[in-house]
Scaffold this motif. Structure first.
Motif, short mmCIF file in Angstrom:
data_model
loop_
_atom_site.label_atom_id
_atom_site.label_comp_id
_atom_site.label_asym_id
_atom_site.label_seq_id
_atom_site.Cartn_x
_atom_site.Cartn_y
_atom_site.Cartn_z
N GLU A 137 35.70 23.75 57.12
CA GLU A 137 36.27 24.46 56.14
C GLU A 137 35.86 24.22 54.82
O GLU A 137 35.81 25.07 53.96
N ILE A 138 35.24 22.91 54.62
CA ILE A 138 34.62 22.46 53.51
C ILE A 138 33.14 23.41 53.37
O ILE A 138 33.07 23.93 52.34
N ARG A 139 32.80 23.61 54.42
CA ARG A 139 31.44 24.35 54.65
C ARG A 139 31.54 25.90 53.99
O ARG A 139 30.95 26.64 53.46
N LEU A 140 32.91 26.25 54.58
CA LEU A 140 33.10 27.84 54.39
C LEU A 140 33.33 27.89 52.82
O LEU A 140 32.75 28.86 52.23
N ALA A 141 34.19 27.06 52.30
CA ALA A 141 34.22 27.23 50.59
C ALA A 141 33.09 26.86 49.78
O ALA A 141 32.75 27.73 49.00
N SER A 142 32.42 25.85 50.33
CA SER A 142 31.34 25.55 49.46
C SER A 142 30.32 26.46 49.65
O SER A 142 29.52 26.55 48.66
N ASN A 189 31.12 37.30 53.25
CA ASN A 189 31.96 37.90 54.44
C ASN A 189 33.63 38.00 53.80
O ASN A 189 33.79 37.50 52.60
N ASP A 190 34.35 38.67 54.51
CA ASP A 190 35.89 38.43 53.97
C ASP A 190 36.53 37.32 53.97
O ASP A 190 37.36 37.02 52.81
N ASP A 191 36.18 36.40 54.82
CA ASP A 191 36.68 34.88 54.80
C ASP A 191 36.20 34.25 53.48
O ASP A 191 37.12 33.49 52.68
N GLU A 192 35.25 34.49 52.97
CA GLU A 192 34.41 33.74 52.00
C GLU A 192 34.94 34.55 50.61
O GLU A 192 35.37 33.34 49.67
N TRP A 193 35.36 35.57 50.71
CA TRP A 193 35.77 36.58 49.52
C TRP A 193 37.39 35.73 49.17
O TRP A 193 37.72 35.60 48.35
N THR A 194 37.99 35.66 50.36
CA THR A 194 39.20 35.02 50.33
C THR A 194 39.27 33.71 49.76
O THR A 194 40.15 33.36 48.71
N VAL A 195 38.53 32.71 50.08
CA VAL A 195 38.45 31.49 49.62
C VAL A 195 38.22 31.52 47.83
O VAL A 195 38.72 30.91 47.30
N LEU A 196 37.27 32.32 47.67
CA LEU A 196 36.77 32.58 46.38
C LEU A 196 37.96 33.05 45.55
O LEU A 196 38.44 32.48 44.20
N GLN A 197 38.93 34.00 45.98
CA GLN A 197 39.82 34.59 45.14
C GLN A 197 41.11 33.36 44.96
O GLN A 197 41.57 32.97 43.99
N GLN A 198 41.32 32.47 46.17
CA GLN A 198 42.28 31.46 45.78
C GLN A 198 41.70 30.48 44.85
O GLN A 198 42.47 29.84 44.24
N ASP A 249 51.34 24.69 49.22
CA ASP A 249 51.30 26.18 49.77
C ASP A 249 50.45 26.23 50.98
O ASP A 249 49.03 26.19 50.95
N ASP A 250 51.08 26.01 52.31
CA ASP A 250 50.47 26.18 53.73
C ASP A 250 49.58 27.19 53.94
O ASP A 250 48.81 27.32 54.49
N THR A 251 49.72 28.45 53.13
CA THR A 251 49.08 29.82 53.53
C THR A 251 47.63 29.65 52.85
O THR A 251 46.83 30.47 53.28
N LEU A 252 47.32 28.90 52.01
CA LEU A 252 46.18 28.64 51.30
C LEU A 252 45.11 27.77 52.00
O LEU A 252 45.61 27.11 53.03
N ALA A 253 43.67 28.06 52.10
CA ALA A 253 42.73 27.32 52.69
C ALA A 253 42.92 26.05 52.36
O ALA A 253 43.05 25.44 51.14
N PRO A 254 42.77 25.25 53.50
CA PRO A 254 42.87 23.69 53.09
C PRO A 254 41.94 23.10 52.14
O PRO A 254 42.16 22.02 51.60
N ALA A 255 40.67 23.60 52.22
CA ALA A 255 39.72 22.98 51.15
C ALA A 255 40.18 23.41 49.77
O ALA A 255 40.15 22.76 48.98
N VAL A 256 40.97 24.46 49.60
CA VAL A 256 41.47 24.68 48.13
C VAL A 256 42.58 23.99 47.89
O VAL A 256 42.73 23.40 46.76
N ARG A 257 43.58 23.69 48.81
CA ARG A 257 44.63 22.60 48.66
C ARG A 257 44.18 21.35 48.50
O ARG A 257 44.68 20.47 47.52
N ALA A 258 43.12 21.02 48.96
CA ALA A 258 42.56 19.59 48.88
C ALA A 258 41.87 19.36 47.47
O ALA A 258 41.78 18.59 46.90
N ALA A 259 41.46 20.47 47.19
CA ALA A 259 40.71 20.60 45.62
C ALA A 259 41.70 20.38 44.61
O ALA A 259 41.71 19.88 43.49
#
Length: 800
Positions: free
Chosen positions: A423-428, A513-522, A565-575
């Motif tokens: 999850e960290i690799r996806l966001a970073s 990809n779409d997952d990466e865009w979602t993390v960037l939006q969050q 917010d549990d709907t957010l990416a865990p990496a964003v919540r940890a940040a």
């Protein structure tokens, strides 16, 4: 543009000649022939000597073009032709109708100089109708013009000759044209200001074109040399410094100081020192000095330099607060300043630069994705530009070291959100891609142009990506925001063949990809409030300390929502949790300074109610009140010994003493006894010992209905039997005095000003606390208003 117009030599005929300066020497006859005139025309006008005329190449080319344009113009109509055309266009219309139609077409401002045109009909023959324009300034002067004439030449020439009305503008223009405002000293003064304020080199005054420009405006102008301008700048600084010292001496309030280290492009270290204070409803900002730092930036060395500067301006004991960043040497600096200036209270009056705190929180949030990787992405391998150089100047080693220590000191055990390495690799990875792509686009004009074309075709508001700047972590938010705006065209850009050649930019690797865009939006939604807060306090011009605690409260609530917010990416919540830890740290550090709490208490909209609404502990609120009361009693409250002595009272003052006693009895027991003691002391100074005892008796028996009569009777006994009735009438208090005991105004006069302020409810309509207290200070010379203005004018950021 032709080669001639670009400054090169014009094409020459075989028999052209050049003089020693390189100009073309053209015989007059051949020059006219080139301009379209025949030799016969020249001869018919008289034999002219065939003298050579020196013409600059560029000027000759421009002149030739102008002659060609003039030759291409249509021939002018004769007066008869113009009139015939005019009559055809306006046939069947009366002169009044013609004038009305013509006046609607007039657009020149020349007509404003005249009254409405009069119609003059010819007395004989079929001559033209005359329109008579009468001057508004000189009604005895007019200009006649045939109705078919549409030229304003004659009208305009009269306007130029006519005397304009006397106005400040016309007087200024006349004086300027006469050269009466010129002064050699004023020229030197303006040149010195020009070089100093706008960062112009002193050598600029010796540029040939600049000197020619000034001489064109005034032929006898005296232009100083660069050495003279340099000396004039120093003289102006010395003179203005004396004015500032006098201003500080006369200023009754306290001054706030901001300090920040700065490195010039030639690697010279300076300590920027600015002063800030309140004056007539405005915050005044001035630069005191740029102190050259020639030694190691230890806290003791910085304190010595800062105190030296403050002493030169005479404000070393007037400083209330110092705003600086979080570097550890600043803590030592403040402690050393207290040693050098005992009246300065050191770390108790420290204000931490809030823009630096916000930058550090963003840095902490992004540290979830690896600080080293982000720096590599932001730096890249492309050529650096001006932003990189400016960022390098802003960077301070001690500040950066302090930031790194804070990030390294985050308590990992408090980070309760579990995040996997994937999850960290996806966001970073998403963040690294967009940072690198932004830099590639920014530094490559070809890619930028193609992206602009794609954006225009897609009707996007933005044309290109922006890039991250090292040390400005809020720019990461701007990079992500712009990328999200341009998402519809970025994939097409990265997939273009010309940008994916083996030794090219290879943009295809940056497609998300779409997952990466979602993390960037969050992540953008998490960071955007910090960017907004930074811009608000940096551009407002009034970044004041009472805004810090409310801003931190809002941001803490924001990151708490992300964390929960549990709907957010865990990496964003940890940040978001990392950001919360840093906010907590600096929230608690506000308790180390008295400035934040007193400023909040003295804000009429906040007072203590703000903290109670936010569920702050009651003991913390009590401590804040105690701090405010201690500051008030120690430095601002007007003491009894400082008050001017009362004016001597008339002999018969028993009524006043009685009224004072009645008012005193309505207060609390302690306050009543204090007022009675004050009343007794006042009576002893005015009426003697006997009067004092009677006034005291009147006060003690004020609850009884006959209290006033007792005082009056006692007073009459003292005065003796003569003219008893008149004296007794003089002792009877006025109706206003009788009811003064229940007047809120009389009670407020005896109540402590701070206590009265704290007891009153908050004023929800007050948006600008400085304006509120400034009005009170001007109308009542309130000591509490002076204290409030001093604390509320403290700066929350260091001024760049």
């Amino acid at each position: 543009m032709s080669s001639t117009a670009a400054g090169k030599r014009p094409a020459r005929d075989d028999d052209d000649e050049y003089n020693s300066d390189g100009w073309v020497v053209v015989p007059v006859a051949r020059k006219k022939a080139r301009m379209g005139e025949s030799s016969q025309t020249t001869a018919s006008s008289g034999d002219e000597p065939d003298e050579p005329v020196a013409v600059d190449g560029a000027v000759a080319a421009v002149d030739a073009v102008m002659q060609q344009v003039a030759a291409s113009k249509q021939p002018r109509f004769t007066a008869a032709q113009k009139r015939a055309k005019f009559l055809a266009n306006y046939s069947g219309m009366t002169p009044e109708e013609v004038l009305d139609k013509l006046s609607k077409k007039w657009r020149s401002k020349v007509y404003d100089h005249y009254k409405k045109a009069k119609i003059i009909v010819p007395t004989a023959g079929d001559g033209p109708i005359i329109h008579q324009f009468i001057c508004k300034v000189h009604p005895g002067t007019w200009v006649d013009q045939s109705d078919y004439e549409d030229s304003t030449g004659n009208l305009g020439r009269h306007v130029l000759r006519c005397e304009p009305p006397k106005t400040p503008e016309s007087d200024a223009i006349t004086a300027f044209a006469a050269g009466s405002t010129y002064s050699a000293a004023r020229v030197r003064y303006y040149l010195a200001l020009w070089c100093a304020r706008h960062h112009r080199p002193f050598m600029a005054v010796e540029d040939a074109e600049f000197r020619a420009l000034l001489k064109m405006l005034y032929g006898r102008v005296e232009i100083p040399s660069r050495v003279t301008v340099s000396r004039d700048v120093q003289l102006i600084v010395k003179y203005c410094k004396n004015l500032v010292v006098a201003l500080f001496t006369a200023y009754p309030g306290r001054v706030h100081i901001c300090v920040d280290s700065w490195t010039s492009p030639n690697i010279l270290a300076f300590l920027g020192i600015t002063a800030h204070w309140h004056h007539n409803g405005k915050i005044i900002h001035i630069i005191l000095d740029f102190v050259r730092l020639t030694s190691s930036h230890t806290g003791k060395y910085l304190a010595e330099k800062l105190v030296e500067c403050l002493t030169a301006f005479g404000i070393e004991e007037k400083v209330l607060s110092v705003t600086c960043d979080n570097a550890e040497n600043n803590t030592t600096m403040l402690k050393e300043m207290h040693v050098l200036v005992p009246k300065f209270r050191g770390t108790l009056v420290r204000v931490r630069c809030f823009s630096h705190v916000l930058n550090l929180v963003v840095k902490g949030i992004l540290s979830q994705f690896g600080r080293g990787n982000l720096l590599d992405s932001a730096d890249g391998d492309d050529d650096a530009n001006e932003d990189d150089a400016e960022a390098a100047e802003e960077a301070d080693e001690s500040r950066e070291a302090a930031d790194e220590a804070i990030l390294d000191g985050l308590d990992i055990e408090e980070l309760s959100i579990d995040v996997t390495a994937e999850e960290i690799r996806l966001a970073s990875g998403a963040l690294s891609k967009i940072l690198k792509l932004s830099r590639k686009v920014w530094n490559n004009p070809t890619i930028r142009a193609e992206l602009a074309s794609l954006a225009a075709a897609a009707e996007l508001n933005s044309e290109t990506l922006i890039r991250c700047v090292k040390t400005r972590w809020n720019t990461v938010t701007e990079v992500i925001g712009r990328a999200l705006q341009m998402r519809p065209v970025l994939a097409d850009l990265c997939d273009m063949v010309q940008f994916n050649k083996p030794r090219g930019a290879c943009l295809r690797q940056y497609i998300l990809n779409d997952d990466e865009w979602t993390v960037l939006q969050q992540l953008h939604d998490l960071l955007d409030p910090f960017l907004f807060a930074t811009k608000e306090i940096s551009t407002s011009g009034r970044a004041l300390v009472h805004q810090v605690i409310p801003y931190i409260n809002v941001l803490m609530h924001h990151v708490d929502n992300f964390k929960a917010d549990d709907t957010l990416a865990p990496a964003v919540r940890a940040a978001s949790q990392r950001g919360r830890l840093i906010l907590d740290k600096y929230y608690s550090l506000t308790d180390d300074s008295i400035i934040y709490r007193i400023a909040m208490i003295l804000h009429p909209r906040y007072k203590t109610q703000y903290f109670r609404d936010k569920d702050w502990p009651e003991d913390w609120i009590t401590e804040a009140i105690n701090l405010t009361q201690s500051e008030w009693a120690t430095f601002y409250k007007v003491q009894a010994n400082d008050a001017p002595p009362p004016a001597p009272a008339p002999p018969a003052s028993a009524s006043a003493s009685s009224a004072s006693g009645i008012a005193s009895s309505s207060r609390a027991p302690g306050a009543a006894s204090s007022s009675r003691a004050s009343g007794a002391a006042s009576s002893s100074r005015t009426s003697g010992t006997v009067s004092s005892s009677h006034a005291s008796g009147a006060a003690s028996s004020s609850r009884a209905s006959g209290g006033v009569a007792t005082a009056a009777t006692s007073s009459s006994c003292i005065l003796g039997p003569g003219r008893h009735s008149a004296q007794q009438a003089a002792q009877i208090p006025s109706s206003k005095a009788l009811f003064a005991s229940i007047s809120n105004r009389a009670q407020a006069a005896r109540q402590d000003e701070l206590e009265a302020y704290l007891e009153a409810p908050p004023l929800s309509t007050v948006d600008d606390p400085l304006e509120y207290w400034n009005v009170l200070l001007r109308t009542s010379q309130s000591a509490l208003a002076r204290m409030a203005i001093d604390f509320l004018s403290a700066q929350e950021i260091t001024q760049k």
